[in-house]
Design a protein around this motif. Structure first.
Motif, PDB file in Angstrom:
ATOM      1  N   LEU A 191       0.897  -0.977   0.534  1.00  0.00           N
ATOM      2  CA  LEU A 191       0.083   0.181   0.573  1.00  0.00           C
ATOM      3  C   LEU A 191       0.812   1.329   0.092  1.00  0.00           C
ATOM      4  N   ILE A 192       1.984   1.532   1.085  1.00  0.00           N
ATOM      5  CA  ILE A 192       2.698   2.217   0.312  1.00  0.00           C
ATOM      6  C   ILE A 192       3.986   2.792  -0.593  1.00  0.00           C
ATOM      7  N   LEU A 193       4.327   2.010  -0.726  1.00  0.00           N
ATOM      8  CA  LEU A 193       5.394   1.623  -1.309  1.00  0.00           C
ATOM      9  C   LEU A 193       4.922   0.862  -3.395  1.00  0.00           C
ATOM     10  N   SER A 194       5.344   2.032  -4.254  1.00  0.00           N
ATOM     11  CA  SER A 194       5.615   1.495  -5.121  1.00  0.00           C
ATOM     12  C   SER A 194       5.836  -0.072  -6.073  1.00  0.00           C
ATOM     13  N   HIS A 195       5.009  -0.764  -6.789  1.00  0.00           N
ATOM     14  CA  HIS A 195       5.812  -1.920  -6.972  1.00  0.00           C
ATOM     15  C   HIS A 195       7.425  -2.423  -7.727  1.00  0.00           C
ATOM     16  N   ASP A 196       8.017  -1.011  -8.588  1.00  0.00           N
ATOM     17  CA  ASP A 196       9.485  -0.883  -8.380  1.00  0.00           C
ATOM     18  C   ASP A 196       9.855  -0.156  -7.210  1.00  0.00           C
ATOM     19  N   GLU A 197       9.553   0.260  -6.447  1.00  0.00           N
ATOM     20  CA  GLU A 197      10.559  -0.021  -5.195  1.00  0.00           C
ATOM     21  C   GLU A 197      10.393  -1.285  -4.292  1.00  0.00           C
ATOM     22  N   LEU A 198       9.379  -2.026  -4.462  1.00  0.00           N
ATOM     23  CA  LEU A 198       9.408  -2.866  -3.522  1.00  0.00           C
ATOM     24  C   LEU A 198      10.146  -3.776  -4.395  1.00  0.00           C
ATOM     25  N   LYS A 199      10.764  -3.331  -5.863  1.00  0.00           N
ATOM     26  CA  LYS A 199      12.010  -4.774  -5.971  1.00  0.00           C
ATOM     27  C   LYS A 199      12.809  -4.247  -6.182  1.00  0.00           C
ATOM     28  N   ALA A 200      13.068  -3.026  -6.011  1.00  0.00           N
ATOM     29  CA  ALA A 200      14.415  -2.093  -5.243  1.00  0.00           C
ATOM     30  C   ALA A 200      14.937  -2.505  -4.101  1.00  0.00           C
ATOM     31  N   TRP A 201      14.459  -2.230  -3.227  1.00  0.00           N
ATOM     32  CA  TRP A 201      14.764  -2.129  -1.601  1.00  0.00           C
ATOM     33  C   TRP A 201      14.232  -2.083  -0.761  1.00  0.00           C
ATOM     34  N   GLY A 202      12.494  -2.460  -1.330  1.00  0.00           N
ATOM     35  CA  GLY A 202      11.386  -2.294   0.002  1.00  0.00           C
ATOM     36  C   GLY A 202      11.317  -4.223   0.356  1.00  0.00           C
ATOM     37  N   TRP A 203      11.722  -4.596  -0.383  1.00  0.00           N
ATOM     38  CA  TRP A 203      11.555  -5.933   0.097  1.00  0.00           C
ATOM     39  C   TRP A 203      12.688  -6.219   1.343  1.00  0.00           C
ATOM     40  N   ARG A 204      13.398  -5.241   1.474  1.00  0.00           N
ATOM     41  CA  ARG A 204      14.262  -5.576   2.225  1.00  0.00           C
ATOM     42  C   ARG A 204      13.587  -5.554   3.772  1.00  0.00           C
ATOM     43  N   ILE A 205      13.056  -4.388   4.177  1.00  0.00           N
ATOM     44  CA  ILE A 205      12.747  -3.711   5.056  1.00  0.00           C
ATOM     45  C   ILE A 205      11.880  -5.281   5.834  1.00  0.00           C
ATOM     46  N   PRO A 206      10.644  -5.938   5.736  1.00  0.00           N
ATOM     47  CA  PRO A 206      10.332  -7.149   6.229  1.00  0.00           C
ATOM     48  C   PRO A 206      11.511  -8.253   6.678  1.00  0.00           C
ATOM     49  N   PHE A 207      12.320  -8.308   6.645  1.00  0.00           N
ATOM     50  CA  PHE A 207      13.598  -8.982   6.855  1.00  0.00           C
ATOM     51  C   PHE A 207      14.575  -8.255   7.554  1.00  0.00           C
ATOM     52  N   VAL A 208      14.330  -6.911   8.211  1.00  0.00           N
ATOM     53  CA  VAL A 208      14.838  -5.550   9.427  1.00  0.00           C
ATOM     54  C   VAL A 208      13.955  -6.208   9.867  1.00  0.00           C
ATOM     55  N   VAL A 209      12.609  -6.148   9.956  1.00  0.00           N
ATOM     56  CA  VAL A 209      11.352  -6.181  11.027  1.00  0.00           C
ATOM     57  C   VAL A 209      12.010  -7.411  11.810  1.00  0.00           C
ATOM     58  N   GLY A 210      12.012  -8.115  10.734  1.00  0.00           N
ATOM     59  CA  GLY A 210      12.167 -10.116  11.344  1.00  0.00           C
ATOM     60  C   GLY A 210      13.094 -10.252  12.152  1.00  0.00           C
ATOM     61  N   ALA A 211      14.750  -9.451  12.218  1.00  0.00           N
ATOM     62  CA  ALA A 211      15.250  -9.270  13.085  1.00  0.00           C
ATOM     63  C   ALA A 211      16.034  -8.863  14.343  1.00  0.00           C
ATOM     64  N   CYS A 212      14.774  -7.202  14.259  1.00  0.00           N
ATOM     65  CA  CYS A 212      14.265  -6.983  15.432  1.00  0.00           C
ATOM     66  C   CYS A 212      13.427  -7.280  16.297  1.00  0.00           C
ATOM     67  N   ALA A 213      12.238  -7.821  15.521  1.00  0.00           N
ATOM     68  CA  ALA A 213      11.515  -8.509  16.197  1.00  0.00           C
ATOM     69  C   ALA A 213      12.314  -9.984  17.295  1.00  0.00           C
ATOM     70  N   ALA A 214      13.246 -10.371  16.167  1.00  0.00           N
ATOM     71  CA  ALA A 214      14.204 -11.705  17.040  1.00  0.00           C
ATOM     72  C   ALA A 214      14.641 -11.022  18.332  1.00  0.00           C
ATOM     73  N   LEU A 215      14.862  -9.976  18.381  1.00  0.00           N
ATOM     74  CA  LEU A 215      16.183  -9.409  19.437  1.00  0.00           C
ATOM     75  C   LEU A 215      15.056  -9.233  20.538  1.00  0.00           C
ATOM     76  N   ILE A 216      14.080  -8.466  20.154  1.00  0.00           N
ATOM     77  CA  ILE A 216      12.445  -8.319  21.608  1.00  0.00           C
ATOM     78  C   ILE A 216      12.665 -10.003  22.161  1.00  0.00           C
ATOM     79  N   SER A 217      12.097 -10.697  21.601  1.00  0.00           N
ATOM     80  CA  SER A 217      12.185 -12.402  21.575  1.00  0.00           C
ATOM     81  C   SER A 217      13.399 -12.592  21.988  1.00  0.00           C
ATOM     82  N   LEU A 218      14.527 -12.435  21.984  1.00  0.00           N
ATOM     83  CA  LEU A 218      15.674 -13.157  22.934  1.00  0.00           C
ATOM     84  C   LEU A 218      15.532 -12.555  24.600  1.00  0.00           C
ATOM     85  N   VAL A 219      15.084 -10.808  23.946  1.00  0.00           N
ATOM     86  CA  VAL A 219      15.362 -10.178  25.792  1.00  0.00           C
ATOM     87  C   VAL A 219      14.865 -10.980  26.575  1.00  0.00           C
TER      88      VAL A 219
END
Length: 440
Positions: A191-219
Motif C-alpha cells: 500500500l505504501i510503496l510502488s512495485h518498482d520500489e518494492l523490487k528495488a529495496w522495499g523487499w528488504r524491510i520485512p527481513f529487518v522487521v523480523g530481525a528486530c522482532a527476534a532481538l525482542i524475543s531474545l530478551v
C-alpha cells in the motif's frame, strides 16, 4: 553432606522451583517461548512471500519463472535443513537446557534475516549473491528445525498441570500468527510503496522487521525459567540419538506415524489451498488470498479451544477423532472445493477441514513431548517431527501439483486420506499419554 545427598537436594530444589511457579509466571513463560516461535515463522515465510520482488536481484536477468524457481529451490533447501536443526537443537536443549537452545535458535534466525536484508545483489557481486542467500536460508532452516522441538518441549513442561493442552496450543497460534504477520507486513508495504520500489529495496524491510522482532524475543527468553535439572542434563545418553532410538524406538516411530499424516493435511489445507482455489476452483488470486486469510484467522483462534478440549477428553481421544474424521472427510471436502463457486462456501468448507486438523495441531507439540522422558525429550520431539515434516509436509504441494499435471488430481485427496488413516491406526495403538506419559 555427601555429594549424592547434595545432588538430590539440588534436584529437589530445582524441581520445586518449576512446580511452584505461579499462573502469572507460567503465562509469561508461555509468551516468551511462543514469541520466538512467531518470529521464527514470520522470518521463514517472509522469504516465500517476498520472493516475487527479490528473485531478480539474486539471479541473472532473464526468464522471471526461472528466477522464481531458483529462489524456490533455495527455500526448499532451508526446508530440508530442518531435520539437522531438530537434531542439533534437540541435543543442545537436552544437554544444556531448553532456554539456551531457544535463545540460540532465535539469535540464529535473527542473523539469517539480517544477512538477507543486507545482501548485495547479483549485479554487485555476481554468483556470490545467490550463494550467500543460500547460506542465510540454511541458517534459517536450521533455526526453524530446532525451534519447533525445543519450544514445544518447553511449553509442555512449563504449562500448568491439568491445562497443558490449552497452554501448549499457543505454539500453533503463534505458528499461524507468524504466517499472517508476514502477509500483513507485505500488504502494508504494497500500500505504501510502488512495485518498482518494492523490487528495488522495499523487499528488504520485512527481513529487518523480523530481525528486530527476534532481538525482542531474545530478551524475553533470557528471563525464562529453565525446566530441566542439572542431573537430567548430565544423565548418560542425554540428548543422543543412540539413547533415543535404543530406548524409545516405539515412541519415536509413533510420533513419525501421526506427524506424517498431520503435517501432510496441515500443508494441504493451508499453504497449498490458496493455489488449489485458483488452479482448480477457478477463483481469482485476490479472492483466494482473502478467503485463506479469514480461514487462517479462524484456524488460529480454534487452537486454544481444541487444546482445552484435549484436557477434558484426553490427548489419545483427540488424536483418534482427528485421524478418523480426516480419513473420512478429506476426499469429499476437497472434491466439493474443486467445484465450488462461492467464496463463502469455500471458506466454510476450509474452516470445517481446519477444525478437524485442529484436533491434531492444537496438541501437536504436547503429545510428542509426553511420549519421551526429560533427558531425550527435546531431541525426540524435534527430530521425529522434522523428519516426518520434511518428507510429507514439505512435499505436499509438489505431490498435489504432480498429480494434477498427470491428470489425476483426486489421487492427492486419497493420498492425504490414507496418511491420516495411518495416523488413526497409530493413535489407536498408542497409550494415552495423559495417563501413561512422561509429563504429568
Amino acid at each position: 553432606m555427601s555429594n549424592t545427598a547434595a545432588t538430590e537436594a539440588t534436584e529437589a530444589s530445582e524441581a520445586k522451583a518449576i512446580h511452584d511457579l505461579t499462573s502469572r509466571q507460567r503465562i509469561f513463560a508461555i509468551v516468551g517461548a511462543s514469541s520466538g516461535n512467531l518470529v521464527e515463522w514470520f522470518d521463514f515465510y517472509v522469504y516465500s512471500f517476498c520472493a516475487l520482488y527479490f528473485s531478480s536481484a539474486f539471479f541473472p536477468k532473464g526468464d522471471p519463472t526461472a528466477q522464481l524457481l531458483n529462489t524456490a529451490g533455495i527455500f526448499a533447501a532451508g526446508f530440508l535443513m530442518r531435520p539437522i536443526g531438530g537434531w542439533m537443537f534437540g541435543r543442545i536443549a537436552d544437554r544444556y537446557g531448553r532456554r539456551n537452545s531457544m535463545m540460540i535458535s532465535v539469535l540464529m534466525m535473527c542473523g539469517g534475516s539480517l544477512m538477507i536484508a543486507a545482501l548485495p545483489t547479483y549485479e554487485t557481486i555476481g554468483n556470490a549473491a545467490p550463494l550467500l542467500l543460500l547460506l542465510a536460508r540454511l541458517f534459517q532452516g536450521l533455526s526453524v528445525g530446532g525451534e519447533y522441538g525445543t519450544s514445544a518441549t518447553y511449553m509442555s513442561e512449563v504449562a500448568e498441570p491439568g491445562r497443558k493442552g490449552f497452554f501448549a496450543s499457543f505454539q500453533y497460534v503463534t505458528l499461524i500468527g507468524g504466517q499472517l504477520a508476514a502477509l500483513l507486513v507485505l500488504g502494508i508495504l504494497q500500500l505504501i510503496l510502488s512495485h518498482d520500489e518494492l523490487k528495488a529495496w522495499g523487499w528488504r524491510i520485512p527481513f529487518v522487521v523480523g530481525a528486530c522482532a527476534a532481538l525482542i524475543s531474545l530478551v524475553l527468553r533470557r528471563s525464562l525459567h529453565e525446566t530441566t535439572t542439572d542431573h537430567a542434563r548430565k544423565t548418560e545418553g542425554a540428548g543422543t540419538v543412540g539413547a533415543l532410538l535404543r530406548n524409545h524406538t516405539r515412541a519415536f516411530v509413533t510420533v513419525l506415524g501421526f506427524t506424517a499424516g498431520g503435517s501432510l493435511i496441515f500443508y494441504a489445507f493451508t499453504t497449498y489451498m490458496q493455489k488449489y482455489l485458483v488452479n482448480t476452483a477457478g477463483m481469482s488470486t485476490t479472492t483466494a488470498s482473502r478467503v485463506m486469510t479469514v480461514c487462517l484467522l479462524i484456524y488460529m483462534a480454534l487452537q486454544p479451544v481444541f487444546g482445552a478440549l484435549s484436557d477434558r477428553i484426553g490427548r489419545r481421544t483427540s488424536m483418534i477423532w482427528f485421524g478418523g474424521l480426516a480419513a473420512v472427510c478429506t476426499v469429499p471436502i476437497m472434491t466439493t472445493l474443486g467445484g465450488v463457486q462461492s467464496p463463502v462456501a469455500a471458506g466454510a468448507l476450509i474452516v470445517a477441514a481446519l477444525a478437524i486438523v485442529s484436533l491434531y495441531t492444537s496438541i501437536s507439540g504436547l503429545i510428542k513431548a509426553e511420549m519421551f522422558p526429560v533427558e531425550v525429550r527435546a531431541l525426540g520431539v524435534g527430530l521425529s517431527y522434522a523428519v516426518a515434516n520434511a518428507i510429507f509436509g514439505g512435499s505436499a504441494e509438489y505431490v498435489a501439483l504432480w498429480f494434477k499435471q498427470a491428470g489425476h488430481e483426486s489421487y492427492f485427496y486419497w493420498y492425504v486420506s490414507i496418511m491420516c488413516l495411518l495416523a488413526l491406526i497409530v493413535a489407536i495403538r498408542m497409550p494415552d499419554p495423559t495417563r501413561h506419559g512422561h509429563l504429568k
